[in-house]
Motif scaffolding. Sequence first.
Motif, mmCIF file in Angstrom:
data_model
loop_
_atom_site.group_PDB
_atom_site.id
_atom_site.type_symbol
_atom_site.label_atom_id
_atom_site.label_comp_id
_atom_site.label_asym_id
_atom_site.label_seq_id
_atom_site.Cartn_x
_atom_site.Cartn_y
_atom_site.Cartn_z
ATOM 1 N N GLU A 216 3.441 14.629 16.516
ATOM 2 C CA GLU A 216 3.847 13.204 16.400
ATOM 3 C C GLU A 216 4.283 13.006 15.184
ATOM 4 O OE1 GLU A 216 -0.279 11.890 16.212
ATOM 5 O OE2 GLU A 216 -0.836 12.423 13.975
ATOM 6 N N LEU A 217 5.151 11.715 15.089
ATOM 7 C CA LEU A 217 5.894 11.400 13.992
ATOM 8 C C LEU A 217 4.918 10.263 13.276
ATOM 9 C CD1 LEU A 217 8.498 11.130 12.255
ATOM 10 C CD2 LEU A 217 9.042 9.275 13.543
ATOM 11 N N PHE A 218 4.596 10.347 11.975
ATOM 12 C CA PHE A 218 3.934 9.400 11.110
ATOM 13 C C PHE A 218 4.674 8.836 10.094
ATOM 14 C CE2 PHE A 218 1.064 8.600 7.479
ATOM 15 C CZ PHE A 218 0.162 7.804 8.198
ATOM 16 N N ILE A 219 4.754 7.424 10.129
ATOM 17 C CA ILE A 219 5.612 6.581 9.223
ATOM 18 C C ILE A 219 4.819 5.658 8.443
ATOM 19 C CG2 ILE A 219 7.580 5.113 9.055
ATOM 20 C CD1 ILE A 219 8.259 6.048 11.894
ATOM 21 N N THR A 220 5.158 5.631 7.218
ATOM 22 C CA THR A 220 4.561 4.496 6.091
ATOM 23 C C THR A 220 5.610 3.617 5.700
ATOM 24 O OG1 THR A 220 2.942 6.256 5.694
ATOM 25 C CG2 THR A 220 2.889 4.163 4.411
ATOM 26 N N MET A 221 5.331 2.505 5.866
ATOM 27 C CA MET A 221 6.315 1.397 5.270
ATOM 28 C C MET A 221 5.488 0.558 4.619
ATOM 29 S SD MET A 221 8.580 0.423 8.782
ATOM 30 C CE MET A 221 6.932 0.152 9.618
ATOM 31 N N GLU A 222 6.303 -0.110 3.361
ATOM 32 C CA GLU A 222 5.842 -0.968 2.543
ATOM 33 C C GLU A 222 5.836 -2.320 2.716
ATOM 34 O OE1 GLU A 222 6.137 -2.323 -2.277
ATOM 35 O OE2 GLU A 222 6.977 -0.438 -1.565
ATOM 36 N N LYS A 223 4.918 -3.138 2.715
ATOM 37 C CA LYS A 223 5.139 -4.840 3.266
ATOM 38 C C LYS A 223 5.928 -5.346 2.130
ATOM 39 C CE LYS A 223 1.131 -5.529 6.280
ATOM 40 N NZ LYS A 223 -0.139 -6.314 6.470
ATOM 41 N N ARG A 224 6.701 -6.401 2.566
ATOM 42 C CA ARG A 224 6.940 -7.227 1.673
ATOM 43 C C ARG A 224 6.080 -8.297 1.522
ATOM 44 N NH1 ARG A 224 11.520 -7.655 -1.145
ATOM 45 N NH2 ARG A 224 12.511 -6.362 0.093
ATOM 46 N N VAL A 225 5.205 -8.493 0.237
ATOM 47 C CA VAL A 225 4.220 -9.190 0.136
ATOM 48 C C VAL A 225 4.543 -10.366 -0.884
ATOM 49 C CG1 VAL A 225 2.385 -7.783 0.826
ATOM 50 C CG2 VAL A 225 3.131 -7.998 -1.520
ATOM 51 N N ARG A 226 3.860 -11.450 -1.013
ATOM 52 C CA ARG A 226 4.066 -12.422 -1.949
ATOM 53 C C ARG A 226 3.381 -12.028 -3.456
ATOM 54 N NH1 ARG A 226 0.691 -17.298 0.872
ATOM 55 N NH2 ARG A 226 -0.823 -15.504 0.828
ATOM 56 N N ASP A 227 3.504 -12.701 -4.354
ATOM 57 C CA ASP A 227 2.908 -12.376 -5.747
ATOM 58 C C ASP A 227 1.737 -11.919 -5.575
ATOM 59 O OD1 ASP A 227 5.592 -12.793 -6.907
ATOM 60 O OD2 ASP A 227 5.023 -14.810 -7.533
ATOM 61 N N VAL A 228 0.763 -12.703 -4.970
ATOM 62 C CA VAL A 228 -0.651 -12.283 -4.901
ATOM 63 C C VAL A 228 -0.976 -11.670 -3.458
ATOM 64 C CG1 VAL A 228 -3.022 -13.194 -4.811
ATOM 65 C CG2 VAL A 228 -1.244 -14.250 -6.297
ATOM 66 N N VAL A 229 -1.605 -10.405 -3.413
ATOM 67 C CA VAL A 229 -1.867 -9.590 -2.297
ATOM 68 C C VAL A 229 -3.110 -10.649 -1.387
ATOM 69 C CG1 VAL A 229 -2.804 -7.710 -1.127
ATOM 70 C CG2 VAL A 229 -1.247 -7.510 -2.867
ATOM 71 N N SER A 230 -2.855 -10.809 -0.163
ATOM 72 C CA SER A 230 -3.715 -11.772 0.577
ATOM 73 C C SER A 230 -4.559 -10.694 1.609
ATOM 74 C CB SER A 230 -2.976 -12.335 1.625
ATOM 75 O OG SER A 230 -3.868 -13.064 2.486
ATOM 76 N N TYR A 231 -5.870 -10.857 1.550
ATOM 77 C CA TYR A 231 -6.581 -10.156 2.351
ATOM 78 C C TYR A 231 -7.111 -10.892 3.830
ATOM 79 C CZ TYR A 231 -7.052 -7.691 -2.100
ATOM 80 O OH TYR A 231 -6.723 -7.084 -3.164
ATOM 81 N N ASP A 232 -6.617 -11.956 3.810
ATOM 82 C CA ASP A 232 -6.837 -13.006 4.882
ATOM 83 C C ASP A 232 -6.280 -12.591 6.154
ATOM 84 O OD1 ASP A 232 -7.417 -14.850 6.458
ATOM 85 O OD2 ASP A 232 -6.489 -16.637 5.376
ATOM 86 N N PRO A 233 -7.271 -12.237 7.097
ATOM 87 C CA PRO A 233 -6.653 -11.452 8.248
ATOM 88 C C PRO A 233 -5.662 -12.528 9.076
ATOM 89 C CG PRO A 233 -9.078 -11.417 8.487
ATOM 90 C CD PRO A 233 -8.859 -12.081 7.132
ATOM 91 N N ALA A 234 -5.656 -13.678 8.820
ATOM 92 C CA ALA A 234 -4.710 -14.633 9.549
ATOM 93 C C ALA A 234 -3.339 -14.473 8.888
ATOM 94 C CB ALA A 234 -5.204 -16.037 9.199
ATOM 95 N N GLU A 235 -3.212 -13.746 7.737
ATOM 96 C CA GLU A 235 -2.076 -13.644 7.172
ATOM 97 C C GLU A 235 -1.475 -12.121 7.084
ATOM 98 O OE1 GLU A 235 -1.426 -15.107 3.163
ATOM 99 O OE2 GLU A 235 -2.895 -16.738 3.524
ATOM 100 N N GLN A 236 -2.164 -11.562 8.151
ATOM 101 C CA GLN A 236 -1.524 -9.940 8.347
ATOM 102 C C GLN A 236 -0.618 -9.790 9.657
ATOM 103 O OE1 GLN A 236 -2.569 -7.954 5.742
ATOM 104 N NE2 GLN A 236 -3.853 -9.768 5.120
ATOM 105 N N TRP A 237 -0.129 -8.777 9.942
ATOM 106 C CA TRP A 237 0.794 -8.779 10.925
ATOM 107 C C TRP A 237 -0.023 -8.805 12.159
ATOM 108 C CZ3 TRP A 237 5.368 -4.690 10.536
ATOM 109 C CH2 TRP A 237 5.946 -4.955 9.317
#
Length: 310
Positions: A216-237
């Motif tokens: 299997e191929l495993f890839i890790t990508m870094e999200k482009r986030v705002r100044d403050v990291v959000s933990y709100d589920p509604a703001e996730q992919w």
Amino acid sequence: GARRRRVAMDTCHKLAKLFLGGVLGKPPSAPNGVKVVERCDGLEVRWASGAPTSRYNSDVYVVELAPRSPKVVEALGPAFSGFAEFHRGPETKFSFDKLGSEQEFAVRVRCENAAGASGWVEVSARTRQVPTKCGGTGPDGVYTWDQTPTEVEVTVPAPPDTTPRQVSVTVKPRRLEISFAGVVAVAGALGGEVVCGEDGDFEWELREREDGGGKELFITMEKRVRDVVSYDPAEQWDCLVAEDGHPRIDTAALRWFRGYEWRPPQDASNVDEVKQAMPDMRFTETDQTKMSGRDGELDDWGDKWNKNKR
């Protein structure tokens, strides 16, 4: 006084609507702006009233639902796969509950009164995929994906004899393409934006599957986030690939998953920060400095968590 006169006028108007609506009323306008919020186990339908046609109308709204997934339609047969009424009333919203995940439906709404009915306003909808950890699965299992507030991880099954030289991974801010020996496995617009200005902004690894079923191929990508990291589920992919045919997860059902317990995300700085964003999160009292998550050792985060938690 004036209050009694208003009450009397309101009463007369209600009686006029009741007894004269069929004579003085007019067929209603169709509802406007029918919108559907898709969940993994239901659909939330909202709409706005159409333009008024008579002050004597007593309007009600009718909401109907019909299955559109081919397998469901085939199983039900023509007699039971048509529209069925689920709601009739003055409200301008209705929720369908206890529906199956990843199913296609047609929803239609119209307005009725004693003088007649408006035309139907029909929209298509599809219930969301139930999240697996914090991500989901692609069509026919072509990939699985997971996420934290700052990263996205992708796992793609590879042909048995694949070598690293046969792997091609192209990452752009809003697009991902993966191929093995020139054959495209995954390609499309991403569900969000990632950082990819330099080669080191994403990593991939060709590895053996844990179940011994191949590579299997495993890839890790870094999200482009705002100044403050959000933990709100509604703001996730809500999806990895934002293309037709690729399922979207129900972010309302997303919970931060690490190991085999629900635990706060890795880059949280203190308990209160996560509790505020996710009030129904269940927290563990286990010493975080001795725990590892699905994305590896916690490094110095465990010490910071232990120091800051209250």
